[in-house]
Design an enzyme around this catalytic site. Structure first.
Site, PDB file in Angstrom:
ATOM      1  N   THR B  46    -108.851 -10.965 -74.647  1.00  0.00           N
ATOM      2  CA  THR B  46    -107.709 -10.278 -75.254  1.00  0.00           C
ATOM      3  C   THR B  46    -106.942  -9.556 -74.156  1.00  0.00           C
ATOM      4  O   THR B  46    -107.538  -8.972 -73.245  1.00  0.00           O
ATOM      5  CB  THR B  46    -108.106  -9.345 -76.416  1.00  0.00           C
ATOM      6  OG1 THR B  46    -106.918  -8.765 -76.964  1.00  0.00           O
ATOM      7  CG2 THR B  46    -109.071  -8.251 -75.996  1.00  0.00           C
ATOM      8  N   GLU B  47    -105.599  -9.651 -74.222  1.00  0.00           N
ATOM      9  CA  GLU B  47    -104.748  -9.209 -73.108  1.00  0.00           C
ATOM     10  C   GLU B  47    -104.933  -7.736 -72.770  1.00  0.00           C
ATOM     11  O   GLU B  47    -104.696  -7.310 -71.643  1.00  0.00           O
ATOM     12  CB  GLU B  47    -103.281  -9.486 -73.431  1.00  0.00           C
ATOM     13  CG  GLU B  47    -102.739  -8.606 -74.574  1.00  0.00           C
ATOM     14  CD  GLU B  47    -101.326  -8.977 -74.988  1.00  0.00           C
ATOM     15  OE1 GLU B  47    -100.853 -10.056 -74.623  1.00  0.00           O
ATOM     16  OE2 GLU B  47    -100.701  -8.167 -75.697  1.00  0.00           O
ATOM     17  N   ASN B  48    -105.353  -6.949 -73.788  1.00  0.00           N
ATOM     18  CA  ASN B  48    -105.503  -5.518 -73.542  1.00  0.00           C
ATOM     19  C   ASN B  48    -106.846  -5.169 -72.897  1.00  0.00           C
ATOM     20  O   ASN B  48    -107.309  -4.038 -73.008  1.00  0.00           O
ATOM     21  CB  ASN B  48    -105.278  -4.722 -74.831  1.00  0.00           C
ATOM     22  CG  ASN B  48    -106.106  -5.212 -75.989  1.00  0.00           C
ATOM     23  OD1 ASN B  48    -106.235  -6.410 -76.202  1.00  0.00           O
ATOM     24  ND2 ASN B  48    -106.684  -4.306 -76.736  1.00  0.00           N
ATOM     25  N   SER B  88    -106.378  -8.010 -66.334  1.00  0.00           N
ATOM     26  CA  SER B  88    -106.294  -8.874 -67.509  1.00  0.00           C
ATOM     27  C   SER B  88    -105.204  -9.930 -67.344  1.00  0.00           C
ATOM     28  O   SER B  88    -105.392 -11.102 -67.688  1.00  0.00           O
ATOM     29  CB  SER B  88    -106.016  -8.029 -68.756  1.00  0.00           C
ATOM     30  OG  SER B  88    -106.042  -8.836 -69.900  1.00  0.00           O
TER      31      SER B  88
END
Lengths: 255, 217
Positions: B46-48, B88
């Site tokens: 997940t990008e976060n 990320s």
């Protein structure tokens, strides 16, 4: 003796002036340093440029700062959300300036500032409206866009634990922009649940070394922990007992 | 029968092998995680700032510090890892993710993707991580209905909407068929109760018929 610990959030944000560029960590609500933002609202500087991934959620934290008309410009990747009504209203009324940056370019521009990089070529955004007017270059067959660092006068960061030297650890996905913003700002201010003794943080696990941090303030344990143990919440804002009267009653009784 | 959202998610899940590192975009692509084979070690990014993302938590066990790119509460699986935002996105941009699956407004026959803005005046623009994902993953899959609600094809000769990425999409999974992006344009590799002729007529594009050729392993 080095002691970066400030007495309270108001002390921690002191000196932030009109016209400052302020980075604020957080992805949505996760990692948003709400107590520091509230102190910034109280302090009252205006004409701020804010760097954050989003443009505020609901009516608290960053959204409240915007609603209080303290922000001239916001640099972010994703302003429009289901609960971004404060920003939406200001933007539609032409009362706030928006610089929209792809999220990875936003992160890397912040990282570059902290790392002393003058600019960098990135493939992200090439051929899109967000690269219009920017210098491009083909390197070994790939097209890149030239992007410049984003520096700040101040960073407000939501950490988990810190020591008086400014070493910081974070909690889960609330880490997000914290470490890179700490390095990119002239003065970095971190709020944490608790300030621990020097030596209490495992040096192998320190995420933001104290060299990047100028001020630390303890704001108390987040509601979904009790004495460091996860107890959970009923919604993403961290409320408990929102749909169960018994939980609220128990908490009220205990208090 | 054309496929509904969930059936399409299940179909895409079949093409993601064990051992893959995968980013599922906000919205419909998130459904794919429900259909990944039980017990298969497929690591969700997940990008976060997380690898090893697990399903949504049980009621009362929400951790506001643990959310996905859509800001929905999630859980961590054993072996999960957290990292900051620049790391990320280095994972995306650096070509370390095996697959990402994104939604789309339009995909051109060259593989150009438009999925962040319809360019309408007055609309508030928001791009998030879409441009980084589009150019970063080794395989960029799109999950979408073939036609808009107005009946217009989302597969187009050239995108009319503002681009997210140039020549980045490798495959498009739709409710009517699966298309590979090839140097010759869109190639139909699988149909769901339709024909290549009908798809040509719906899209207005010349399509390559690869439905009879077995998929490469």
């Amino acid at each position: 003796m080095i002691d970066k610990v400030r007495a309270d959030a108001a002390d921690a944000v002191s000196g932030i002036e009109d016209g400052s560029t302020v980075m604020i960590s957080g992805f949505g609500r996760a990692g948003q340093p709400v107590e520091l933002i509230d102190a910034l609202i109280e302090l009252g500087p205006r004409d701020l440029t804010i760097v954050n991934n989003n443009a505020g959620n609901g009516d608290v934290g960053l959204a409240r700062l915007l609603a209080n008309r303290q922000v001239r410009k916001i640099i972010c990747s994703f302003p429009r959300q289901v609960d971004s009504w404060v920003f939406d209203g200001l933007y539609r009324a032409g009362e706030i300036e928006l610089e929209l940056v792809p999220q990875g370019n936003l992160a890397e521009r912040i990282r570059a500032a902290g790392a002393g990089i003058g600019a960098f070529f990135t493939p992200t955004g090439f051929g899109t409206p967000l690269a219009e007017g920017k210098e491009t270059r083909n390197i070994d067959g790939t097209d890149y866009v030239l992007e410049y660092p984003i520096r700040a006068d101040y960073a407000l960061i939501g950490g988990f634990l810190a020591d008086r030297l400014g070493n910081v650890v974070y909690r889960k996905t609330s880490r997000n922009f914290g470490p890179i913003m700490a390095a990119a700002a002239a003065t970095s201010i971190v709020q944490v649940d608790e300030v621990v003794e020097v030596g209490a943080l495992d040096p192998e696990a320190v995420v933001t070394p104290g060299i990047y941090v100028d001020r630390v303030v303890a704001v108390g344990e987040r509601p979904w922990l009790e004495h460091g143990v996860f107890v959970g919440a009923d919604d993403a804002e961290g409320h408990r007992g929102t749909d169960a009267g018994t939980v609220a009653a128990t908490e009220g009784g205990a208090a | 029968m054309s496929l509904d959202r969930r059936a399409l998610a299940a179909r895409i899940a079949q093409d993601i092998p064990e051992g893959s590192y995968v980013n599922l975009g906000i919205g419909a692509p998130t459904l794919i995680s429900d259909y990944l084979p039980e017990g298969a070690e497929i690591i969700l990014h997940t990008e976060n700032g997380m690898l090893g993302m697990g399903p949504q938590p049980k009621p009362g066990e929400i951790d506001p510090d643990l959310i996905n790119a859509g800001k929905i509460p999630v859980t961590e699986l054993p072996g999960a890892a957290y990292f900051h935002h620049a790391d990320s996105f280095a994972m995306m941009r650096g070509g370390h993710l095996d697959f990402c699956v994104l939604g789309a407004f339009q995909v051109s026959q060259h593989g150009d993707l438009a999925n962040w803005s319809t360019g309408e005046p007055g609309a508030i623009p928001a791009v998030g991580g879409a441009m980084d994902l589009a150019i970063g993953a080794k395989q960029v899959y799109v999950m979408t209905d073939l036609l808009t609600k107005k009946g217009e094809s989302k597969l187009v000769a050239e995108c009319g909407y503002p681009l997210t990425g140039v020549r980045c999409v490798t495959r498009v999974y739709t409710d009517r068929a699966v298309f590979d992006v090839t140097p010759e344009g869109f190639a139909v590799i699988e149909t769901f109760d339709t024909t290549v002729d009908e798809l040509s007529s719906l899209t207005g594009l010349t399509l390559v018929d690869r439905t009879s050729i077995p998929e490469e392993a």
